[in-house]
Design an enzyme around this catalytic site. Structure first.
Site, PDB file in Angstrom:
ATOM      1  CG  ASN A 195       0.782  -5.743   1.405  1.00 48.55           C
ATOM      2  OD1 ASN A 195       0.065  -5.069   0.656  1.00 48.55           O
ATOM      3  ND2 ASN A 195       0.778  -7.062   1.377  1.00 48.55           N
ATOM      4  CG  ASP A 221      -2.197  -0.761   0.853  1.00 48.21           C
ATOM      5  OD1 ASP A 221      -2.089  -2.000   0.711  1.00 48.21           O
ATOM      6  OD2 ASP A 221      -3.250  -0.131   0.653  1.00 48.21           O
TER       7      ASP A 221
HETATM    8  O1  MRU Z   1      -7.501  -3.573   2.574  1.00 46.72           O
HETATM    9  P1  MRU Z   1      -7.173  -3.869   1.144  1.00 46.72           P
HETATM   10  O2  MRU Z   1      -7.875  -5.073   0.603  1.00 46.72           O
HETATM   11  O3  MRU Z   1      -7.339  -2.646   0.260  1.00 46.72           O
HETATM   12  O4  MRU Z   1      -5.615  -4.197   1.167  1.00 46.72           O
HETATM   13  C1  MRU Z   1      -4.961  -4.432  -0.053  1.00 46.72           C
HETATM   14  C2  MRU Z   1      -3.557  -4.862   0.109  1.00 46.72           C
HETATM   15  O5  MRU Z   1      -3.029  -4.947   1.190  1.00 46.72           O
HETATM   16  C3  MRU Z   1      -2.791  -5.121  -1.157  1.00 46.72           C
HETATM   17  O6  MRU Z   1      -1.785  -6.080  -0.946  1.00 46.72           O
HETATM   18  C4  MRU Z   1      -2.126  -3.833  -1.637  1.00 46.72           C
HETATM   19  O7  MRU Z   1      -3.042  -2.770  -1.695  1.00 46.72           O
HETATM   20  C5  MRU Z   1      -1.500  -4.006  -2.966  1.00 46.72           C
HETATM   21  S1  MRU Z   1      -2.694  -4.159  -4.245  1.00 46.72           S
HETATM   22  C6  MRU Z   1      -1.900  -4.325  -5.717  1.00 46.72           C
END
Ligand code: MRU
Length: 326
Positions: free
Chosen positions: A232, A222
C-alpha cells in the site's frame, strides 16, 4: 456543484472516458475527458485517476475507448498495463476485458466491473464496521475512499458504513507525503460526507497512537500477496509497526480484486518508483538543494504478521492468511 454519492469517479460518455480530475482536488471539482487511450494512460500516470480499484475501472473503460476508436485491442491493453505496476486491480480488470470475445460486449463488461466494485465496497464496509467500537477514532493513510474506487471506498467504506450504522466515528487522516492524497482527497471526501476529520503530518501518527487517541488503523491496499503481505501507499508499513507497538489493531480493507494469489509474498510485488521531483518540489518550487538525490518509492510492503484482519466483500479474514485462486 452538487456531487452525488457514490462519487462518479469514472464514466463512459459514448466518446470519452470521463474522470474526476483528482489532481485538481480539493481546489476545484472538475472532470477530465480522455478521448484517446494515450490521454487515459497519462491520466493514470499523473494520478488524475488513482487508487487500485479506480485504476482497474478506468483501464476497463480504456478498452471500450480503444474499441470505439478502432485501435488494435492488444496494443491498447499493453499500453494501459504499462501505466502503473503495483495495483493488481489494473491487470485483473484488463484480463477480464481480454476474456470478452465479442468487442460489442466490452462496454457491458466494464460496467459490470464498476458495479461489482461498488457492491464489494458496500459489503466490505458492512463487514468491517462491525470491528469498530462506538464511539471510534480511526487513523487512515492515503486515500482509500470513494475517489480511489468505483465510488464507495474500501478503508473509508468501513468508515462510511459505521457512520451509516449510527456509530460516532471520527478520522485522523495522514497527510501522505509526497502527493498528499490524505490531506487533499481523504479530508475532502470525509468533509463532503459530514464525517469529522483531522489531518495529521505523517510523522505525528506515532504521537496520537502513543497518546491512546486511536481505536483502529485502517488502510486500503494496492496488492495483497497469497501470504497476506500488503502493498500500500508508502508510509503504511511504519503505521502498521507503530500500531503493533501501541496495541492498536491494524486492519486492511480490500475487494477480492486486490488479492493476488499468484504472488507468493510481498517480496515479489513490483513497487512503483516515481519521479524524484515529486519529493524535491512542492507547488512547482524546488526546496531540496540542486544536485542531491531523492528516493520516491510509491508503495511499501507491510508484513502479514502486523495485519490484525483483512476485510473483503466475503467478510473478515484473520491470520494466518492463505489466499488461493478462486
Ligand atoms: O498512488 P495512489 O494514490 O494510487 O495510491 C493509492 C493507495 O495507496 C490506496 O491506499 C490503495 O490503492 C487502495 S485504494 C482503495
Amino acid at each position: 456543484m452538487n456531487l452525488p454519492f457514490p462519487f462518479p469517479v469514472v464514466r463512459w460518455t459514448g466518446q470519452s472516458v470521463r474522470l474526476i480530475d483528482q489532481t485538481r482536488l480539493p481546489g476545484e471539482l472538475v472532470f477530465r475527458d480522455c478521448t484517446t487511450v494515450d490521454q487515459l494512460c497519462a491520466a493514470i500516470r499523473e494520478l488524475a485517476v488513482r487508487g487500485a480499484p479506480a485504476i482497474g475501472v478506468a483501464a476497463a473503460f480504456g478498452m471500450v475507448l480503444a474499441n470505439h476508436r478502432g485501435e488494435p485491442l492488444d496494443e491498447a491493453r499493453a499500453r494501459l498495463a504499462a501505466t502503473r505496476p503495483t495495483a493488481v486491480n489494473l491487470f485483473w480488470a484488463l484480463e477480464r476485458m481480454a476474456q470478452v470475445a465479442d468487442p460489442d460486449g466490452l462496454l457491458a463488461e466494464a460496467e459490470a466491473i464498476m458495479a461489482e466494485d461498488l457492491a464489494m465496497g458496500r459489503a466490505m464496509g458492512e463487514a468491517g464496521q462491525a470491528l469498530l467500537p462506538d464511539p471510534c477514532t480511526v487513523l487512515t493513510h492515503c486515500n482509500a475512499g470513494g475517489l480511489a474506487t468505483a465510488g464507495y471506498g474500501t478503508a473509508l467504506g468501513v468508515v462510511y458504513a459505521a457512520h451509516e450504522a449510527g456509530k460516532r466515528i471520527t478520522v485522523f487522516a495522514d497527510e501522505t507525503r509526497p502527493l498528499l492524497q490524505g490531506a487533499r482527497l481523504t479530508a475532502w471526501e470525509l468533509q463532503a460526507r459530514g464525517i469529522p476529520v483531522t489531518v495529521l503530518p505523517d510523522v505525528a501518527a506515532a504521537t496520537v497512537l502513543r497518546q491512546g487517541r486511536v481505536d483502529a488503523v485502517i488502510t486500503g491496499a494496492d496488492r495483497i500477496a497469497a501470504n497476506g503481505d500488503v502493498a500500500n501507499k508508502i508510509g503504511t508499513y511504519p503505521l502498521a509497526a507503530l500500531a503493533a507497538r501501541h496495541g492498536v489493531p491494524f486492519y486492511v480493507a480490500v475487494p477480492s480484486s486486490t488479492i493476488d494469489p499468484a504472488t507468493a509474498s510481498g517480496d515479489s510485488i513490483p513497487i512503483e518508483e516515481r519521479d524524484p521531483d515529486e519529493v524535491h518540489r512542492f507547488g512547482g518550487e524546488r526546496f531540496t538543494p540542486e544536485g542531491v538525490a531523492a528516493h520516491n518509492p510509491a508503495f511499501d510492503v507491510t508484513p502479514a504478521e502486523l495485519v490484525a484482519a483483512i476485510v473483503t466483500e466475503d467478510g473478515v479474514h484473520r491470520p494466518p492468511y492463505r489466499f488461493a485462486s478462486a
